[in-house]
Design a protein around this motif. Structure first.
Motif, PDB file in Angstrom:
ATOM      1  N   LEU A   1      -3.610  41.870 -29.004  1.00 21.34           N
ATOM      2  CA  LEU A   1      -4.998  41.630 -28.606  1.00 21.34           C
ATOM      3  C   LEU A   1      -5.953  41.849 -29.767  1.00 21.34           C
ATOM      4  CD1 LEU A   1      -5.094  43.321 -25.073  1.00 21.34           C
ATOM      5  CD2 LEU A   1      -5.124  40.879 -25.586  1.00 21.34           C
ATOM      6  N   GLY A   2      -5.688  42.889 -30.565  1.00 18.20           N
ATOM      7  CA  GLY A   2      -6.539  43.170 -31.718  1.00 18.20           C
ATOM      8  C   GLY A   2      -6.493  42.052 -32.743  1.00 18.20           C
ATOM      9  N   VAL A   3      -5.289  41.528 -32.977  1.00 20.48           N
ATOM     10  CA  VAL A   3      -5.135  40.425 -33.934  1.00 20.48           C
ATOM     11  C   VAL A   3      -5.907  39.196 -33.463  1.00 20.48           C
ATOM     12  CG1 VAL A   3      -3.488  38.780 -34.900  1.00 20.48           C
ATOM     13  CG2 VAL A   3      -2.922  41.221 -34.853  1.00 20.48           C
TER      14      VAL A   3
ATOM     15  N   ILE B   1     -13.365  36.754 -33.950  1.00 28.82           N
ATOM     16  CA  ILE B   1     -14.656  37.212 -34.475  1.00 28.82           C
ATOM     17  C   ILE B   1     -14.900  36.626 -35.866  1.00 28.82           C
ATOM     18  CG2 ILE B   1     -15.939  39.235 -35.297  1.00 28.82           C
ATOM     19  CD1 ILE B   1     -14.611  40.845 -33.071  1.00 28.82           C
ATOM     20  N   GLN B   2     -13.863  36.688 -36.715  1.00 26.31           N
ATOM     21  CA  GLN B   2     -14.031  36.152 -38.063  1.00 26.31           C
ATOM     22  C   GLN B   2     -14.264  34.644 -38.038  1.00 26.31           C
ATOM     23  OE1 GLN B   2     -11.799  35.767 -42.370  1.00 26.31           O
ATOM     24  NE2 GLN B   2     -11.459  37.558 -41.137  1.00 26.31           N
ATOM     25  N   LEU B   3     -13.538  33.939 -37.187  1.00 29.69           N
ATOM     26  CA  LEU B   3     -13.666  32.488 -37.099  1.00 29.69           C
ATOM     27  C   LEU B   3     -15.058  32.074 -36.631  1.00 29.69           C
ATOM     28  CD1 LEU B   3     -12.207  29.739 -37.285  1.00 29.69           C
ATOM     29  CD2 LEU B   3     -11.571  30.027 -34.876  1.00 29.69           C
TER      30      LEU B   3
ATOM     31  N   GLY C   1      -6.822  52.920 -29.934  1.00 24.60           N
ATOM     32  CA  GLY C   1      -7.028  53.017 -31.377  1.00 24.60           C
ATOM     33  C   GLY C   1      -6.451  51.821 -32.114  1.00 24.60           C
ATOM     34  N   ILE C   2      -5.250  51.397 -31.695  1.00 20.16           N
ATOM     35  CA  ILE C   2      -4.601  50.242 -32.329  1.00 20.16           C
ATOM     36  C   ILE C   2      -5.437  48.981 -32.116  1.00 20.16           C
ATOM     37  CG2 ILE C   2      -2.582  48.729 -32.255  1.00 20.16           C
ATOM     38  CD1 ILE C   2      -2.089  51.403 -33.613  1.00 20.16           C
ATOM     39  N   LEU C   3      -5.953  48.800 -30.915  1.00 17.63           N
ATOM     40  CA  LEU C   3      -6.796  47.640 -30.625  1.00 17.63           C
ATOM     41  C   LEU C   3      -8.001  47.603 -31.561  1.00 17.63           C
ATOM     42  CD1 LEU C   3      -7.738  45.240 -28.861  1.00 17.63           C
ATOM     43  CD2 LEU C   3      -8.851  46.928 -27.360  1.00 17.63           C
ATOM     44  N   ALA C   4      -8.663  48.738 -31.721  1.00 14.80           N
ATOM     45  CA  ALA C   4      -9.859  48.794 -32.568  1.00 14.80           C
ATOM     46  C   ALA C   4      -9.517  48.585 -34.039  1.00 14.80           C
ATOM     47  CB  ALA C   4     -10.561  50.139 -32.379  1.00 14.80           C
ATOM     48  N   LEU C   5      -8.455  49.223 -34.506  1.00 11.44           N
ATOM     49  CA  LEU C   5      -8.083  49.123 -35.921  1.00 11.44           C
ATOM     50  C   LEU C   5      -7.641  47.706 -36.284  1.00 11.44           C
ATOM     51  CD1 LEU C   5      -6.124  52.484 -36.306  1.00 11.44           C
ATOM     52  CD2 LEU C   5      -8.365  51.941 -37.266  1.00 11.44           C
ATOM     53  N   MET C   6      -6.878  47.071 -35.416  1.00 10.43           N
ATOM     54  CA  MET C   6      -6.421  45.711 -35.689  1.00 10.43           C
ATOM     55  C   MET C   6      -7.579  44.716 -35.592  1.00 10.43           C
ATOM     56  SD  MET C   6      -3.388  46.008 -36.621  1.00 10.43           S
ATOM     57  CE  MET C   6      -3.133  44.250 -36.820  1.00 10.43           C
ATOM     58  N   THR C   7      -8.493  44.961 -34.673  1.00  7.28           N
ATOM     59  CA  THR C   7      -9.678  44.101 -34.567  1.00  7.28           C
ATOM     60  C   THR C   7     -10.475  44.156 -35.862  1.00  7.28           C
ATOM     61  OG1 THR C   7      -9.835  44.415 -32.165  1.00  7.28           O
ATOM     62  CG2 THR C   7     -11.823  43.688 -33.316  1.00  7.28           C
ATOM     63  N   LYS C   8     -10.682  45.356 -36.374  1.00  5.33           N
ATOM     64  CA  LYS C   8     -11.421  45.510 -37.634  1.00  5.33           C
ATOM     65  C   LYS C   8     -10.711  44.806 -38.777  1.00  5.33           C
ATOM     66  CE  LYS C   8     -12.901  48.884 -41.060  1.00  5.33           C
ATOM     67  NZ  LYS C   8     -12.917  50.318 -41.471  1.00  5.33           N
ATOM     68  N   MET C   9      -9.403  45.015 -38.879  1.00  5.22           N
ATOM     69  CA  MET C   9      -8.655  44.418 -39.979  1.00  5.22           C
ATOM     70  C   MET C   9      -8.755  42.900 -39.955  1.00  5.22           C
ATOM     71  SD  MET C   9      -4.585  44.643 -40.933  1.00  5.22           S
ATOM     72  CE  MET C   9      -4.126  43.306 -39.824  1.00  5.22           C
ATOM     73  N   MET C  10      -8.564  42.314 -38.790  1.00  2.75           N
ATOM     74  CA  MET C  10      -8.558  40.855 -38.683  1.00  2.75           C
ATOM     75  C   MET C  10      -9.959  40.265 -38.813  1.00  2.75           C
ATOM     76  SD  MET C  10      -5.433  40.050 -38.506  1.00  2.75           S
ATOM     77  CE  MET C  10      -5.648  38.306 -38.192  1.00  2.75           C
ATOM     78  N   ALA C  11     -10.973  41.014 -38.372  1.00  6.35           N
ATOM     79  CA  ALA C  11     -12.339  40.488 -38.407  1.00  6.35           C
ATOM     80  C   ALA C  11     -12.962  40.579 -39.789  1.00  6.35           C
ATOM     81  CB  ALA C  11     -13.215  41.234 -37.398  1.00  6.35           C
ATOM     82  N   THR C  12     -12.577  41.569 -40.574  1.00  9.05           N
ATOM     83  CA  THR C  12     -13.249  41.804 -41.854  1.00  9.05           C
ATOM     84  C   THR C  12     -12.401  41.466 -43.077  1.00  9.05           C
ATOM     85  OG1 THR C  12     -12.537  44.126 -41.844  1.00  9.05           O
ATOM     86  CG2 THR C  12     -14.677  43.620 -40.858  1.00  9.05           C
ATOM     87  N   SER C  13     -11.114  41.217 -42.900  1.00  6.70           N
ATOM     88  CA  SER C  13     -10.260  40.901 -44.046  1.00  6.70           C
ATOM     89  C   SER C  13     -10.502  39.465 -44.507  1.00  6.70           C
ATOM     90  CB  SER C  13      -8.786  41.079 -43.687  1.00  6.70           C
ATOM     91  OG  SER C  13      -8.493  42.425 -43.393  1.00  6.70           O
TER      92      SER C  13
ATOM     93  N   PHE D   1       6.382  52.872 -33.001  1.00  4.88           N
ATOM     94  CA  PHE D   1       5.113  53.614 -32.920  1.00  4.88           C
ATOM     95  C   PHE D   1       4.534  53.816 -34.312  1.00  4.88           C
ATOM     96  CE2 PHE D   1       2.742  57.547 -33.293  1.00  4.88           C
ATOM     97  CZ  PHE D   1       1.815  57.435 -32.267  1.00  4.88           C
ATOM     98  N   ALA D   2       5.381  54.233 -35.246  1.00  6.82           N
ATOM     99  CA  ALA D   2       4.915  54.462 -36.617  1.00  6.82           C
ATOM    100  C   ALA D   2       4.375  53.172 -37.227  1.00  6.82           C
ATOM    101  CB  ALA D   2       6.069  55.000 -37.466  1.00  6.82           C
ATOM    102  N   PHE D   3       5.033  52.055 -36.940  1.00  8.93           N
ATOM    103  CA  PHE D   3       4.615  50.758 -37.490  1.00  8.93           C
ATOM    104  C   PHE D   3       3.226  50.373 -36.998  1.00  8.93           C
ATOM    105  CE2 PHE D   3       4.387  46.115 -37.383  1.00  8.93           C
ATOM    106  CZ  PHE D   3       4.813  45.779 -38.665  1.00  8.93           C
ATOM    107  N   THR D   4       2.976  50.565 -35.726  1.00  7.89           N
ATOM    108  CA  THR D   4       1.688  50.148 -35.170  1.00  7.89           C
ATOM    109  C   THR D   4       0.582  51.174 -35.425  1.00  7.89           C
ATOM    110  OG1 THR D   4       2.418  51.028 -33.026  1.00  7.89           O
ATOM    111  CG2 THR D   4       2.645  48.669 -33.387  1.00  7.89           C
ATOM    112  N   ALA D   5       0.901  52.461 -35.306  1.00  7.21           N
ATOM    113  CA  ALA D   5      -0.120  53.500 -35.469  1.00  7.21           C
ATOM    114  C   ALA D   5      -0.414  53.819 -36.930  1.00  7.21           C
ATOM    115  CB  ALA D   5       0.313  54.777 -34.756  1.00  7.21           C
ATOM    116  N   ARG D   6       0.531  53.508 -37.832  1.00  3.39           N
ATOM    117  CA  ARG D   6       0.373  53.766 -39.270  1.00  3.39           C
ATOM    118  C   ARG D   6       0.088  55.246 -39.540  1.00  3.39           C
ATOM    119  NH1 ARG D   6      -4.402  50.150 -40.801  1.00  3.39           N
ATOM    120  NH2 ARG D   6      -4.157  51.236 -42.788  1.00  3.39           N
TER     121      ARG D   6
END
Length: 464
Positions: A40-42, A48-50, A240-252, A302-307
């Motif tokens: 969902l975050g991706v 958002i970026q598009l 947290g994962i939803l928010a972090l992935m949203t930020k990464m995809m929207a601002t990268s 879990f480690a992969f997604t939560a970093r």
């Protein structure tokens, strides 16, 4: 119009958070909820970026609000590092029945963590050579420029720190300062202090058993409270994962990611080879790698997604003891030491790759035996004290680049792909700590193969 767009974005984000909450209420498995949040975050971030562009006022303002959830989650994880390390390491000493096992456990754990880090550094160097990235030039935009300036400032704090000086910095002079995390090496300093507390407990246990019993009971109470706090924080992971992935995809910058695509491929290739080395070590100590990875999948995913290696600590220990057959002492030592020592991904592969990429720009022959041996030695020693939550890889890179008199610019130029690579780095870090636990448990003869081979002995994220 901007305000309306921002409100719509935040309303959609709130709806997604509520949807994740409902999945939890319906008892959907924790691991599934994490991966759903990731997806969902991706999708949401890309939309958002598009629609609004990564550097627009609408995107930046909306993400600033969304960051309350993402960065708040990360801060909660950071809050847990010091208490987790203390109760886990001291608790490990209370579980050691024979004093002679202490040396074997610590030697096996540290030997595995540092030995695999040296191998990881060599693999990182080889990956750069194989993909012809030595001397590569990457695009520098405004985000990269800002990052480079921040790293340059940060490096001045460690510029005068020699390798011997770094080793000395591991010894705490004011434990309360380190418990507050006020130094860059506070994590490893707390590890050292916790080890001394554990050794002191073992001495008191012989001379004053009643006091040792009282201390142990008190520690168990504290550990129960800390683990309950961990449970509360980890339940926030999907959000947290939803928010972090949203930020990464929207601002990268997707163009920057494409430009750095070969670096991403080289990094993942190196990390996969490190996992292959882990598999060979497992096979060497009589553990079936396929069975191992099937049992370890929940904590690794879990480690992969939560970093976050620190966030994965409770699942790490539980997976080792309840699914892999590792004894309690080895599991706690390995998982705790692995938070700050010998992280194969963040402190092994990553700094070695950056150093090998940038060294040729200064006329250094990266294929020379001297450079390779120096790189491996510096990376291995510098792998001490890398915290298990975001930023550890950067700190390790600054130490290595500084020790080799190399510019830190390269660490800023790869900022666009940091989150993508950090997922796999964290997974590799956590796997190495579990590997150390298995090797230690084998060495002291406490490994229970029946648990490893029992298909019913599994640990899911829902166990938290």
């Amino acid at each position: 119009m901007d305000i309306i767009s921002i409100v719509i974005i935040l309303a959609v984000f709130a709806a997604l958070l509520f949807a994740l909450y409902r999945l939890g209420a319906k008892h959907v498995k924790f691991s599934k909820r994490v991966f759903i949040a990731l997806a969902l975050g991706v999708i949401f971030g890309a939309a958002i970026q598009l629609l609004f562009a990564p550097d627009s006022t609408i995107t930046l303002t909306a993400i600033d609000w969304i960051n309350i959830v993402g960065n708040g989650y990360v801060r909660f994880l950071q809050m847990l590092i010091i208490p987790l390390i203390f109760v886990s390491i001291v608790g490990a000493f209370t579980r050691i029945e024979e004093t002679k096992n202490l040396g074997k456990i610590s030697g096996s754990v540290l030997g595995t963590l540092l030995g695999t880090t040296a191998i990881a550094a060599l693999i990182g160097w080889a990956s750069v050579i194989l993909f012809n990235l030595d001397g590569a030039q990457f695009t520098q935009g405004s985000a990269e420029t800002a990052r480079i300036e921040a790293l340059t400032t940060q490096q001045t704090q460690v510029a005068d720190l020699t390798i011997p000086g770094q080793v000395l910095s591991f010894i705490p002079t004011n434990i309360f300062q380190d418990l507050a995390g006020l130094r860059s090496t506070s994590t490893i300093a707390v590890v050292v202090f916790s080890a001394f507390v554990g050794i002191a407990y073992m001495g008191i246990k012989k001379k004053q058993p009643e006091n040792a019993t009282l201390f142990n009971k008190g520690l168990q109470v504290i550990q129960s409270i800390v683990m309950r706090i961990v449970t509360l924080v980890l339940r926030l992971t999907p959000y947290g994962i939803l928010a972090l992935m949203t930020k990464m995809m929207a601002t990268s910058s997707y163009q920057a990611i494409v430009n750095l695509g070969l670096f991403v491929v080289a990094s993942y290739a190196a990390l996969l080879v490190v996992l292959l080395v882990h598999s060979l070590i497992l096979a060497g100590v009589g553990v079936n790698p396929i069975t191992y990875f099937k049992k370890a999948f929940p904590v690794l995913s879990f480690a992969f997604t939560a970093r976050s290696s620190a966030g994965a600590l409770p699942l790490n220990v539980e997976t080792q003891t309840k699914a892999l057959g590792v004894d309690d002492a080895s599991a706690n030592f390995a998982a705790s030491f692995g938070l700050s020592i010998g992280q194969n991904g963040c402190a092994g592969v990553y700094p070695a790759m950056l150093a090998t990429i940038v060294a040729p720009t200064l006329g250094i022959d990266v294929t020379s035996i001297g450079f390779v041996l120096t790189l491996i030695l510096v990376v291995t020693i510098s792998s001490f004290g890398v915290a298990g939550v975001g930023g550890g890889a950067t700190f390790a890179a600054l130490i290595v680049l500084g020790a080799l008199n190399l510019p830190v610019t390269i660490a800023g130029l790869v900022i666009s792909v940091e989150p993508v690579i950090d997922m796999m780095r964290t997974l590799t870090n956590v796997n190495d700590s579990m590997l150390a636990g298995v090797v230690s448990s084998r060495n002291i003869g406490e490994f229970d193969s029946s648990i490893l081979n029992d298909d019913a002995a599994v640990v899911d994220g829902d166990a938290i």
